[in-house]
Design a protein around this motif. Structure first.
Motif, mmCIF file in Angstrom:
data_model
loop_
_atom_site.group_PDB
_atom_site.id
_atom_site.type_symbol
_atom_site.label_atom_id
_atom_site.label_comp_id
_atom_site.label_asym_id
_atom_site.label_seq_id
_atom_site.Cartn_x
_atom_site.Cartn_y
_atom_site.Cartn_z
ATOM 1 N N ALA A 46 0.871 -1.129 -0.041
ATOM 2 C CA ALA A 46 -0.005 -0.199 0.089
ATOM 3 C C ALA A 46 0.953 1.386 -0.044
ATOM 4 N N MET A 47 0.522 2.113 -0.865
ATOM 5 C CA MET A 47 1.027 3.519 -0.916
ATOM 6 C C MET A 47 0.160 4.721 -0.979
ATOM 7 N N GLY A 48 -0.087 5.271 0.112
ATOM 8 C CA GLY A 48 -1.165 6.293 0.253
ATOM 9 C C GLY A 48 -2.493 5.547 0.062
ATOM 10 N N ASP A 49 -3.163 5.996 -0.899
ATOM 11 C CA ASP A 49 -4.500 5.554 -1.120
ATOM 12 C C ASP A 49 -4.702 4.530 -2.199
ATOM 13 N N ALA A 50 -3.360 4.027 -2.761
ATOM 14 C CA ALA A 50 -3.532 3.079 -3.784
ATOM 15 C C ALA A 50 -2.667 1.731 -3.360
ATOM 16 N N TYR B 151 11.443 -9.939 -4.953
ATOM 17 C CA TYR B 151 10.456 -9.479 -4.017
ATOM 18 C C TYR B 151 11.413 -8.220 -3.329
ATOM 19 N N VAL B 152 12.572 -8.231 -3.170
ATOM 20 C CA VAL B 152 13.283 -7.038 -2.576
ATOM 21 C C VAL B 152 13.335 -5.949 -3.273
ATOM 22 N N LEU B 153 13.687 -6.222 -4.672
ATOM 23 C CA LEU B 153 13.567 -4.952 -5.525
ATOM 24 C C LEU B 153 12.324 -4.265 -5.808
ATOM 25 N N LEU B 154 11.230 -5.037 -5.661
ATOM 26 C CA LEU B 154 9.633 -4.479 -5.647
ATOM 27 C C LEU B 154 9.462 -3.552 -4.655
ATOM 28 N N GLN B 155 9.948 -4.159 -3.352
ATOM 29 C CA GLN B 155 9.662 -3.278 -2.319
ATOM 30 C C GLN B 155 10.566 -1.897 -2.409
ATOM 31 N N GLN B 156 11.609 -2.242 -2.589
ATOM 32 C CA GLN B 156 12.492 -0.686 -2.850
ATOM 33 C C GLN B 156 11.938 0.035 -3.993
ATOM 34 N N ILE B 157 11.639 -0.259 -5.049
ATOM 35 C CA ILE B 157 10.806 0.633 -6.081
ATOM 36 C C ILE B 157 9.689 1.297 -5.662
ATOM 37 N N VAL B 158 8.662 0.590 -5.064
ATOM 38 C CA VAL B 158 7.451 1.211 -5.022
ATOM 39 C C VAL B 158 7.395 1.708 -3.319
ATOM 40 N N ILE B 159 7.900 0.951 -2.331
ATOM 41 C CA ILE B 159 7.750 1.382 -0.971
ATOM 42 C C ILE B 159 8.911 2.539 -0.754
ATOM 43 N N GLU B 160 10.091 2.335 -1.028
ATOM 44 C CA GLU B 160 11.213 3.335 -0.657
ATOM 45 C C GLU B 160 11.375 4.656 -1.610
ATOM 46 N N ARG B 161 11.147 4.217 -2.878
ATOM 47 C CA ARG B 161 11.407 5.017 -3.882
ATOM 48 C C ARG B 161 10.130 5.938 -4.289
ATOM 49 N N GLY B 162 9.011 5.200 -3.923
ATOM 50 C CA GLY B 162 7.589 5.812 -4.291
ATOM 51 C C GLY B 162 7.221 6.097 -5.695
ATOM 52 N N VAL C 59 -12.822 -6.457 -6.840
ATOM 53 C CA VAL C 59 -12.590 -4.894 -6.765
ATOM 54 C C VAL C 59 -13.713 -4.139 -7.032
ATOM 55 N N SER C 60 -14.908 -4.828 -6.867
ATOM 56 C CA SER C 60 -16.139 -4.020 -7.071
ATOM 57 C C SER C 60 -16.196 -2.657 -6.323
ATOM 58 N N PRO C 61 -16.530 -1.484 -6.622
ATOM 59 C CA PRO C 61 -16.795 -0.178 -5.977
ATOM 60 C C PRO C 61 -17.323 -0.171 -4.695
ATOM 61 N N THR C 62 -18.162 -1.235 -4.520
ATOM 62 C CA THR C 62 -18.886 -1.365 -3.427
ATOM 63 C C THR C 62 -18.096 -1.858 -2.253
ATOM 64 N N ARG C 63 -16.964 -2.679 -2.633
ATOM 65 C CA ARG C 63 -16.193 -3.365 -1.740
ATOM 66 C C ARG C 63 -15.072 -2.620 -1.221
ATOM 67 N N GLU C 64 -15.216 -2.369 0.048
ATOM 68 C CA GLU C 64 -14.521 -1.282 0.830
ATOM 69 C C GLU C 64 -13.069 -1.838 0.765
ATOM 70 N N ILE C 65 -11.920 -1.076 0.353
ATOM 71 C CA ILE C 65 -10.641 -1.393 0.517
ATOM 72 C C ILE C 65 -10.023 -0.588 1.658
ATOM 73 N N SER C 66 -9.165 -1.284 2.326
ATOM 74 C CA SER C 66 -8.409 -0.455 3.475
ATOM 75 C C SER C 66 -7.582 0.302 3.048
ATOM 76 N N ALA C 67 -7.321 1.534 3.957
ATOM 77 C CA ALA C 67 -6.612 2.534 3.515
ATOM 78 C C ALA C 67 -5.155 2.168 3.856
ATOM 79 N N ARG C 68 -5.094 1.430 4.868
ATOM 80 C CA ARG C 68 -3.862 1.032 5.558
ATOM 81 C C ARG C 68 -3.696 -0.485 5.538
ATOM 82 N N PRO C 69 -2.640 -1.241 5.235
ATOM 83 C CA PRO C 69 -2.652 -2.606 5.712
ATOM 84 C C PRO C 69 -2.186 -2.599 7.187
#
Length: 725
Positions: free
Chosen positions: A511-515, A538-549, A715-725
């Motif tokens: 999770a990053m922000g609302d996405a 796995y490690v590189l995905l974490q770095q690209i999305v979480i650390e680099r944004g 991923v229906s719009p009626t299906r609530e998706i949490s803001a934070r893990p």
């Protein structure tokens, strides 16, 4: 009857008797070697039984006074002294015919009918079935004779009677063990050469069979003999041609029976035919025998030598051919064409019902009193041994070899007379035994050396297994837990099946922000190499999305490709590393799904209003990394999908689509599309078990070829998706 006529009939009777030799050789050649003595013994005994029964009762039932036209009532225990020469010669000649009808049955029921059961069947046919049917046709007072039925030398009287009885017996006692219930074919016939010699002897004997039926040496005899030979030759060639066309090669058993069928076919009408008519009738008879053999196989009726196919069906054809081809003036019945043809058909049907239907009823009753079939062990061992205790050299050799196999003692050799066929086999077998002993000694020494090496190997294996287990625990620790996935996507499932202890597949969520991000990644390789690639990815995905944004899926894949190539040194000159991975990545926003793929697609299903649709968004054809197979810099395309009510999305590694069933057919995209559509009735959170059941059903026990990962989200719009893990 003149002296010349008597000599001719006596010679013809001897020729007919020689047909017993021909039938014996034909049948013993077509059965397996373990039953040859039994078949030969039966051929001898049916001749002897038929001869005595014909003298005692059958001649009287067949040719005695018959006021009713159905059954003879006199001349029991025929006395040559009280009869004139013509009648005595007639008796002798007809005795040979009775034995011929009886022996036809033996080949059809070979290899599984008991010896005493066969003797009882011989008594039935030669003492009851045959003489009564023959009296209807050949007795001057017989009812079919008086209707104008013509069967000159016994196509119906002898051959159809024997053939229908053979068919009834084969049907009643059932097929041999393994004939139709095993994928392994039965052993080959004992000797087709012997069978061929038997047919040649039958061919010679048939000259007496047909030629002697004149009961005199007259002007008809040359034409009869010529038509007999022509019919047999035509049947032989037509049967060979049909078998050749069907199988792509000329087959000897079918050809032999075709020759026999051609001879049977011309027997009823041979004095009344032109040479071309004899050729035509014989050729059709040969074709009928091949077709009839195929019919019997389809009906799962086991006629071992094809007796009913060679006698019953051609006998009917040849008898009907009298009405179709014979000169009415020569027949002397006074019937027109259609009347004669009708009488011929009536006679054939009557005899078929009597010998086939009536014979089956008699055999059924006899079987209740005296079981006709030998037991399982006797049939398996062969009737030579089980019925007569008559072993052969080859059986003795097989028994000795079986003892070796059962005891496991290969220190002794088998002892047989040298310079014989079996002795040569035994000599070669003893050489094999010597090689086995040498091999056993060598294996003992090797086993001792291997025993000491096994301990060292077990220690090494233990270390390797420990390393693999350690890699598995690390991999499991990296994967998102069900609880974390539940927080990000309340309605989800994951089907995760590594092919080995560790997997080259992994799934990732963040999770990053609302996405919210989720990905399925398929790395090259299996086992530990694939697992190491998965950990790096796995490690590189974490770095690209979480650390680099980095937010856009397409940009994430572009940077992911660059980082993987750097990590593996694939941009350096001379580096031959070709490893890489495929990935399907989505970002779930408040109003849409954004997807980018490197080799993997996104699957979606839209439900609602009682109907469902599904679709696929293909990823780019390029993969991540890949060494020299991929450019060092890539730009990936990006796709979006509105979040609509009832929308579910699926990401899967290609191991799922490539999974084969037992016939090596892959599931592929069309199969998975069908699954996605059918899964619409099941909540996404419960679809793991649903897809797992479909996968197991498709695989059917087939080996899993690749790591399998399938991730589904509601991923229906009626299906609530949490803001934070």
């Amino acid at each position: 009857m003149s002296i010349v006529d008597s000599v001719w009939v006596a010679a013809a009777a001897a020729l007919v008797m020689s047909m017993q030799v021909g039938f014996c050789m034909l049948e013993t050649g077509l059965v397996r070697s373990k039953n040859t003595i039994n078949v030969a013994f039966k051929n001898l005994m049916d001749f002897c039984l038929a001869g005595l029964l014909f003298w005692a009762i059958s001649y009287a039932l067949m040719f005695g006074p018959s006021p009713s036209g159905w059954l003879g009532t006199g001349d029991f225990f025929f006395s040559p002294a009280g009869a004139g020469a013509p009648e005595a010669m007639h008796f002798l000649f007809q005795m040979m015919f009775c034995a011929t009808a009886a022996t036809i049955v033996s080949g059809a029921v070979a290899e599984r009918m008991s010896f005493r059961g066969y003797l009882a069947v011989t008594v039935l046919i030669s003492g009851f079935i045959y003489p009564i049917a023959g009296g209807w046709i050949w007795n001057s007072q017989g009812w079919l004779k008086e209707l104008g039925f013509v069967d000159f030398a016994g196509a119906t009287v002898v051959h159809s009677v024997g053939g229908w009885m053979a068919l009834a017996a084969a049907f009643l006692i059932g097929p041999r063990i393994g004939r139709f219930d095993s994928k392994v074919a039965l052993a080959s016939p004992h000797s087709l050469v012997t069978s061929t010699l038997g047919i040649l002897i039958l061919f010679v004997g048939w000259l007496g069979f047909n030629g002697g039926s004149t009961m005199a040496i007259n002007d008809q005899v040359p034409g009869i003999l010529i038509n007999t030979v022509l019919g047999g030759c035509a049947g032989c060639l037509s049967a060979m041609a049909m078998a050749w066309k069907r199988s792509g090669m000329p087959l000897l058993p079918e050809t032999l029976n075709g020759c026999l069928a051609g001879l049977v076919s011309v027997t009823a009408a041979c004095p009344f035919l032109t040479a071309p008519e004899a050729v035509l009738i014989g050729a059709v008879g040969g074709l009928l025998s091949v077709m009839a053999s195929g019919w019997l196989v389809r009906l799962r009726i086991d006629d071992v030598v094809g007796a009913s196919a060679a006698h019953a069906f051609p006998g009917v054809w040849g008898t009907i051919a009298v009405g179709l081809f014979a000169d009415a003036g020569l027949l002397g019945t006074g019937l027109g064409f259609w009347q004669q043809l009708g009488v011929q058909i009536l006679g054939c049907l009557t005899v078929a019902l009597w010998a086939g239907g009536g014979g089956w009823l008699l055999l059924y009753g006899l079987n209740r009193i005296l079981p006709l079939r030998t037991d399982l062990s006797g049939e398996t061992a062969g009737l030579n041994v089980s019925e007569h205790g008559a072993s052969t050299e080859i059986i003795d050799l097989l028994s000795e070899m079986s003892r070796h196999s059962g005891d496991g003692d290969f220190t002794s050799r088998v002892d047989f007379q040298p310079f014989t066929e079996v002795g040569q086999i035994a000599s070669e077998y003893n050489k094999v035994i010597g090689k086995v002993i040498d091999e056993m000694d060598l294996r003992e020494s090797i086993a001792e050396r291997l025993a000491s090496e096994r301990q060292a190997l077990e220690k090494t294996q233990s270390s390797i297994i420990s390393s693999i287990e350690y890699a598995r625990r690390i991999q499991e620790a990296l994967l998102p837990t069900p609880a974390n996935l539940q927080k990000l996507f309340p309605d989800n499932f994951t089907l995760y099946r590594p092919r080995d202890i560790v997997s080259g597949d992994f799934y990732w969520a963040a999770a990053m922000g609302d996405a919210r991000y989720v990905a399925v990644v398929d790395c090259t390789g299996h086992g530990v190499p694939g697992a190491l690639m998965a950990m790096i990815g796995y490690v590189l995905l974490q770095q690209i999305v979480i650390e680099r944004g980095t937010q856009d899926p397409a940009m994430i894949l572009t940077e992911f490709h660059h980082r993987i190539r750097l990590a593996l040194g694939q941009n350096r000159e001379g580096n031959d590393n070709q490893d890489g991975m495929e990935i399907g990545l989505i970002r779930v926003d408040e109003d849409r799904i954004v997807f980018a793929g490197a080799g993997l697609p996104l699957w979606w299903r839209q439900g609602g209003n009682g109907r469902s649709t599904q679709g696929e968004i293909a990823g780019d054809r390029h993969g991540i990394g890949g060494g020299r197979h991929e450019p060092s810099s890539l730009t990936f395309s990006q796709h979006s999908l509105p979040r609509r009510p009832g929308l579910s999305v699926y990401l899967a590694s290609d191991g799922l689509l490539h999974q084969c069933d037992h016939a090596r057919r892959m599931l592929d995209k069309s199969g998975f599309r069908k699954w996605v559509l059918e899964a619409g009735e099941v909540p996404v959170s419960e679809q793991e078990a649903w897809f797992a059941a479909r996968l197991d059903q498709h695989s059917g026990g087939a080996t899993q070829r690749d790591d399998i990962t399938l991730l589904g989200l509601d991923v229906s719009p009626t299906r609530e998706i949490s803001a934070r893990p």
